[in-house]
Design a protein around this motif. Sequence first.
Motif, short mmCIF file in Angstrom:
data_model
loop_
_atom_site.label_atom_id
_atom_site.label_comp_id
_atom_site.label_asym_id
_atom_site.label_seq_id
_atom_site.Cartn_x
_atom_site.Cartn_y
_atom_site.Cartn_z
N LEU A 323 2.39 -6.10 21.47
CA LEU A 323 3.87 -6.98 21.13
C LEU A 323 4.24 -7.57 20.47
CD1 LEU A 323 5.18 -6.16 25.24
CD2 LEU A 323 5.48 -4.37 22.89
N THR A 324 3.08 -7.59 20.02
CA THR A 324 3.38 -9.16 18.89
C THR A 324 3.30 -9.08 17.26
OG1 THR A 324 0.86 -8.54 18.28
CG2 THR A 324 1.74 -10.41 20.21
N VAL A 325 4.43 -9.46 17.26
CA VAL A 325 5.09 -9.16 15.42
C VAL A 325 3.37 -9.76 14.67
CG1 VAL A 325 5.70 -10.74 13.44
CG2 VAL A 325 7.02 -10.27 15.63
N ALA A 326 2.21 -10.51 14.88
CA ALA A 326 0.75 -10.50 14.03
C ALA A 326 -0.36 -9.21 13.73
CB ALA A 326 0.07 -11.64 14.49
N GLN A 327 -0.24 -8.75 15.41
CA GLN A 327 -0.56 -7.34 15.43
C GLN A 327 -0.25 -6.45 14.67
OE1 GLN A 327 -3.37 -7.41 18.82
NE2 GLN A 327 -2.59 -8.53 19.63
N ASN A 328 1.34 -6.27 14.38
CA ASN A 328 1.96 -4.90 14.04
C ASN A 328 2.78 -5.22 12.53
OD1 ASN A 328 1.54 -3.28 16.00
ND2 ASN A 328 2.71 -4.74 17.16
N GLU A 329 3.52 -6.13 12.55
CA GLU A 329 4.71 -6.21 11.44
C GLU A 329 3.40 -7.71 9.91
OE1 GLU A 329 8.10 -5.75 14.08
OE2 GLU A 329 6.14 -6.73 14.23
N ASP A 330 3.05 -8.19 10.89
CA ASP A 330 1.78 -9.38 9.63
C ASP A 330 1.24 -8.47 9.04
OD1 ASP A 330 4.04 -11.44 10.78
OD2 ASP A 330 2.31 -12.51 11.18
N VAL A 331 0.58 -7.40 10.16
CA VAL A 331 -0.78 -6.80 8.94
C VAL A 331 0.00 -5.81 8.74
CG1 VAL A 331 -2.85 -4.46 10.19
CG2 VAL A 331 -2.16 -6.59 11.25
N VAL A 332 1.28 -5.14 8.63
CA VAL A 332 1.56 -4.03 7.77
C VAL A 332 1.89 -5.01 6.77
CG1 VAL A 332 3.87 -2.72 6.99
CG2 VAL A 332 2.63 -3.04 9.42
N LYS A 333 2.54 -5.99 6.69
CA LYS A 333 3.32 -6.75 5.06
C LYS A 333 2.22 -7.30 4.89
CE LYS A 333 6.88 -9.27 7.14
NZ LYS A 333 7.41 -10.63 7.30
N GLN A 334 0.21 -7.49 5.07
CA GLN A 334 -0.60 -7.82 4.52
C GLN A 334 -1.26 -6.35 3.74
OE1 GLN A 334 -3.82 -10.43 5.76
NE2 GLN A 334 -2.53 -10.15 7.22
N PHE A 335 -1.09 -5.62 4.37
CA PHE A 335 -1.27 -4.78 3.02
C PHE A 335 -0.47 -4.18 2.44
CE2 PHE A 335 -0.83 0.17 3.19
CZ PHE A 335 -2.11 0.49 3.18
N LEU A 336 1.11 -4.12 2.72
CA LEU A 336 1.46 -3.24 1.69
C LEU A 336 1.57 -4.15 0.73
CD1 LEU A 336 4.95 -2.76 3.10
CD2 LEU A 336 3.57 -1.28 2.15
N SER A 337 1.32 -5.85 0.83
CA SER A 337 0.84 -6.49 -0.73
C SER A 337 0.11 -5.96 -1.37
CB SER A 337 1.21 -8.11 0.28
OG SER A 337 0.21 -8.42 0.69
N ARG A 338 -1.24 -5.66 -0.66
CA ARG A 338 -2.42 -5.26 -1.92
C ARG A 338 -2.51 -3.94 -2.01
NH1 ARG A 338 -6.66 -8.15 2.64
NH2 ARG A 338 -5.33 -10.39 2.87
N ASN A 339 -1.70 -3.06 -1.52
CA ASN A 339 -1.56 -1.58 -1.50
C ASN A 339 -0.51 -1.27 -2.26
OD1 ASN A 339 -4.26 -0.30 -0.41
ND2 ASN A 339 -3.45 -1.83 0.82
N SER A 340 -0.14 -0.91 -3.65
CA SER A 340 0.62 -0.42 -4.55
C SER A 340 1.24 0.57 -4.64
CB SER A 340 0.55 -1.19 -5.91
OG SER A 340 -0.57 -0.14 -6.72
N LEU A 341 0.12 1.89 -4.32
CA LEU A 341 -0.06 3.43 -3.71
C LEU A 341 0.62 3.38 -2.45
CD1 LEU A 341 -2.89 4.48 -5.71
CD2 LEU A 341 -0.31 3.79 -6.41
N ALA A 342 0.86 2.21 -1.55
CA ALA A 342 1.11 2.59 -0.16
C ALA A 342 2.75 2.39 -0.05
CB ALA A 342 0.80 2.03 0.65
N GLU A 343 3.55 3.44 0.18
CA GLU A 343 5.58 3.57 0.73
C GLU A 343 5.02 3.89 2.13
OE1 GLU A 343 8.61 4.74 -2.48
OE2 GLU A 343 7.90 6.97 -0.43
N LEU A 344 5.70 2.96 2.27
CA LEU A 344 6.20 2.77 3.93
C LEU A 344 7.22 3.65 4.12
CD1 LEU A 344 5.87 1.67 6.74
CD2 LEU A 344 7.44 -0.28 6.18
N ARG A 345 7.85 4.60 4.83
CA ARG A 345 8.50 5.15 5.19
C ARG A 345 9.04 5.76 6.51
NH1 ARG A 345 7.85 10.34 2.10
NH2 ARG A 345 7.38 9.64 -0.19
N HIS A 346 10.55 6.17 6.92
CA HIS A 346 11.05 6.09 7.74
C HIS A 346 10.90 7.35 8.56
CE1 HIS A 346 14.89 6.71 10.29
NE2 HIS A 346 14.83 8.00 10.10
N VAL A 347 10.70 7.49 9.98
CA VAL A 347 10.11 8.74 10.76
C VAL A 347 11.81 9.14 11.29
CG1 VAL A 347 9.21 8.99 13.17
CG2 VAL A 347 8.19 7.13 11.67
#
Length: 386
Positions: A323-347
């Motif tokens: 349930l922590t932010v560090a293991q979820n949103e923070d990981v996603v933010k770091q990943f997106l900042s390093r991967n320009s070809l990744a796009e976050l999509r709506h489910v």
Amino acid sequence: MYCRMGSIETTSSVHNQEKGLSLSLPRSFLHFLEENGLDPSIYAMIETIPRYIRLEKVSWLSGFYAIPSQIQIAGSKAYRQGKIYGMDAASGAAVSALNVSPADHVLDLCCAPGAKLCMLADLLGNSGSLTGVDIARARLAACRTMLQKYSLGDHCRLFVADGTSFSLLPVRSCMETKPSLSGKNDPDIFAEWTAKRSWRDRKKAAKAGNIADLDQIKSTSPELIFYGRYSGVVGLCKNELFSAVDEPSFSGYDRVLVDAECTHDGSLKHIQKFEDWGWETLERRVLDAKRTDSLLHLQLQLLTNGFRLLRVGGTLIYSTCSLTVAQNEDVVKQFLSRNSLAELRHVEASAIWPCRSGGIPNTLRFDPKTSQTSGLFIAKFTRLAS
């Protein structure tokens, strides 16, 4: 039936006054929850969360039934016959978010203990291929047992491997034809899989089982411990199977699930186990700062490698039961900042799901109070063309 958990020194109880429930939690864990802005009272809801089984109907999730939490399915005839298996509905939602289609090539990068793997195989049916990877040999062997019990393994292959560096792509040959068994006497060609292993294979497995150092496991090549008749393995030369490709953007997997290792603090039943294991074990497994930092690094590596193995236009789901932010949103933010070809999509399916939005648009959170499920975070990515 409800019962009160015994308390121990230096713990504090969380309560659900309406139900009269309590679960003793150590103060260090309560402090952990406070630091992450989490409400301790969710752990008083453990007996109110239904059991979910993969079968047919939860109104918002196709293929699931909810049953009272006190009912044990393991002794039922349907379970023994391999007709049902237990799986939390939030986990089912993570798999459903992949939108698996017939003939897809799917990768489950952290597949143990196996429920999501079985659901993926169930969704694929008699088409496509499924690759399961896990670094824990014993847990992966349990996945193999589940696939065989539920007769879901025909299109699946399982590898003991480090998910942060796994590089094998799907075998994109025709899966529908009967595999050739002409090479069954050739040690360099995969014959049809059998549970009866040769002396050489048993010796190799024993050696692998004696590896105590995780770094040694990470340095070894992937070990194939199971493959089905239509997984694309039968008839291949071993050097064909184990040839890694550096750039899988067009020959990679159509769907990738990265249900990453985490602190499991969102799983009520997991936290409940520490009453028996001892709360000092929770200190080491969940609250230790060094372990948490190591997990965050691992989660980012798993997500990064899973995305590397995804083809252009493919879908990847990143999930954790933290349930922590560090293991979820923070990981996603770091990943997106390093991967320009990744796009976050709506489910798309989430419109009818009993979940809430995560801290980043298009991410989702399940939790006991909102969803009557265990806690789960879901982020859906697609890979853009370069």
